[in-house]
Design a protein around this motif. Structure first.
Motif, PDB file in Angstrom:
ATOM      1  N   ARG A  24     110.115  12.178  -4.800  1.00 40.82           N
ATOM      2  CA  ARG A  24     110.502  11.570  -6.033  1.00 40.82           C
ATOM      3  C   ARG A  24     111.689  10.618  -5.612  1.00 40.82           C
ATOM      4  NH1 ARG A  24     111.003  14.100 -11.198  1.00 40.82           N
ATOM      5  NH2 ARG A  24     109.101  15.261 -11.765  1.00 40.82           N
ATOM      6  N   SER A  25     112.382  10.795  -4.720  1.00 35.23           N
ATOM      7  CA  SER A  25     113.714  10.114  -4.260  1.00 35.23           C
ATOM      8  C   SER A  25     113.028   8.823  -3.236  1.00 35.23           C
ATOM      9  CB  SER A  25     114.825  10.652  -3.654  1.00 35.23           C
ATOM     10  OG  SER A  25     114.507  11.278  -2.416  1.00 35.23           O
ATOM     11  N   GLY A  26     112.056   9.349  -2.562  1.00 32.12           N
ATOM     12  CA  GLY A  26     111.548   8.367  -1.767  1.00 32.12           C
ATOM     13  C   GLY A  26     112.318   8.296  -0.361  1.00 32.12           C
ATOM     14  N   LYS A  27     113.106   9.290  -0.161  1.00 31.16           N
ATOM     15  CA  LYS A  27     114.143   9.475   1.135  1.00 31.16           C
ATOM     16  C   LYS A  27     112.925   9.808   2.427  1.00 31.16           C
ATOM     17  CE  LYS A  27     117.554  12.271   3.293  1.00 31.16           C
ATOM     18  NZ  LYS A  27     116.896  13.369   3.961  1.00 31.16           N
ATOM     19  N   LEU A  28     113.181   8.790   3.602  1.00 29.13           N
ATOM     20  CA  LEU A  28     112.321   9.127   4.487  1.00 29.13           C
ATOM     21  C   LEU A  28     113.294   9.693   5.756  1.00 29.13           C
ATOM     22  CD1 LEU A  28     110.650   5.496   4.787  1.00 29.13           C
ATOM     23  CD2 LEU A  28     109.682   7.774   3.673  1.00 29.13           C
ATOM     24  N   THR A  29     112.284  10.360   6.365  1.00 28.28           N
ATOM     25  CA  THR A  29     113.082  11.269   7.722  1.00 28.28           C
ATOM     26  C   THR A  29     112.416  10.624   9.085  1.00 28.28           C
ATOM     27  OG1 THR A  29     113.231  13.222   6.283  1.00 28.28           O
ATOM     28  CG2 THR A  29     113.524  13.313   8.797  1.00 28.28           C
ATOM     29  N   GLU A  30     113.108  10.298   9.972  1.00 31.46           N
ATOM     30  CA  GLU A  30     112.688   9.693  11.061  1.00 31.46           C
ATOM     31  C   GLU A  30     112.383  10.942  12.116  1.00 31.46           C
ATOM     32  OE1 GLU A  30     114.004   6.394  14.267  1.00 31.46           O
ATOM     33  OE2 GLU A  30     114.216   6.143  12.110  1.00 31.46           O
ATOM     34  N   GLY A  31     111.279  10.806  12.902  1.00 29.33           N
ATOM     35  CA  GLY A  31     111.050  11.917  14.147  1.00 29.33           C
ATOM     36  C   GLY A  31     109.676  11.394  14.743  1.00 29.33           C
ATOM     37  N   VAL A  32     109.514  12.416  15.864  1.00 24.97           N
ATOM     38  CA  VAL A  32     108.369  12.327  16.751  1.00 24.97           C
ATOM     39  C   VAL A  32     107.408  13.265  16.287  1.00 24.97           C
ATOM     40  CG1 VAL A  32     107.767  12.171  18.998  1.00 24.97           C
ATOM     41  CG2 VAL A  32     109.825  11.339  18.276  1.00 24.97           C
ATOM     42  N   VAL A  33     106.199  12.803  16.296  1.00 26.81           N
ATOM     43  CA  VAL A  33     104.798  13.599  15.879  1.00 26.81           C
ATOM     44  C   VAL A  33     104.719  14.652  16.643  1.00 26.81           C
ATOM     45  CG1 VAL A  33     102.538  13.766  15.272  1.00 26.81           C
ATOM     46  CG2 VAL A  33     103.790  11.942  14.520  1.00 26.81           C
TER      47      VAL A  33
END
Length: 64
Positions: A24-33
């Motif tokens: 809902r907020s669209g907050k993105l989390t960065e990381g490595v697959v």
């Protein structure tokens, strides 16, 4: 690059994902697959992956 095509995402790719609770907020989390969880070749909301940190989410951006 968009995260809707499985062929664009490999293990070790740096991405930004949206977690289920952040949709809902669209907050993105960065990381490595670390693992690709979606079996189909495409998904309209983004390919579901697990990051090395254990976070599961749908890829919204591919960073490298």
């Amino acid at each position: 690059m968009s995260g809707t095509k499985r062929e664009n995402i490999k293990q070790g790719t740096k991405v930004k994902v949206v977690q289920k609770q952040d949709q809902r907020s669209g907050k993105l989390t960065e990381g490595v697959v670390s693992k690709i969880l979606t079996n189909s070749s495409t998904h309209p909301h983004g390919i579901k992956v697990m990051l090395t940190s254990g976070i599961v989410g749908r890829v919204k951006e591919i960073l490298d």
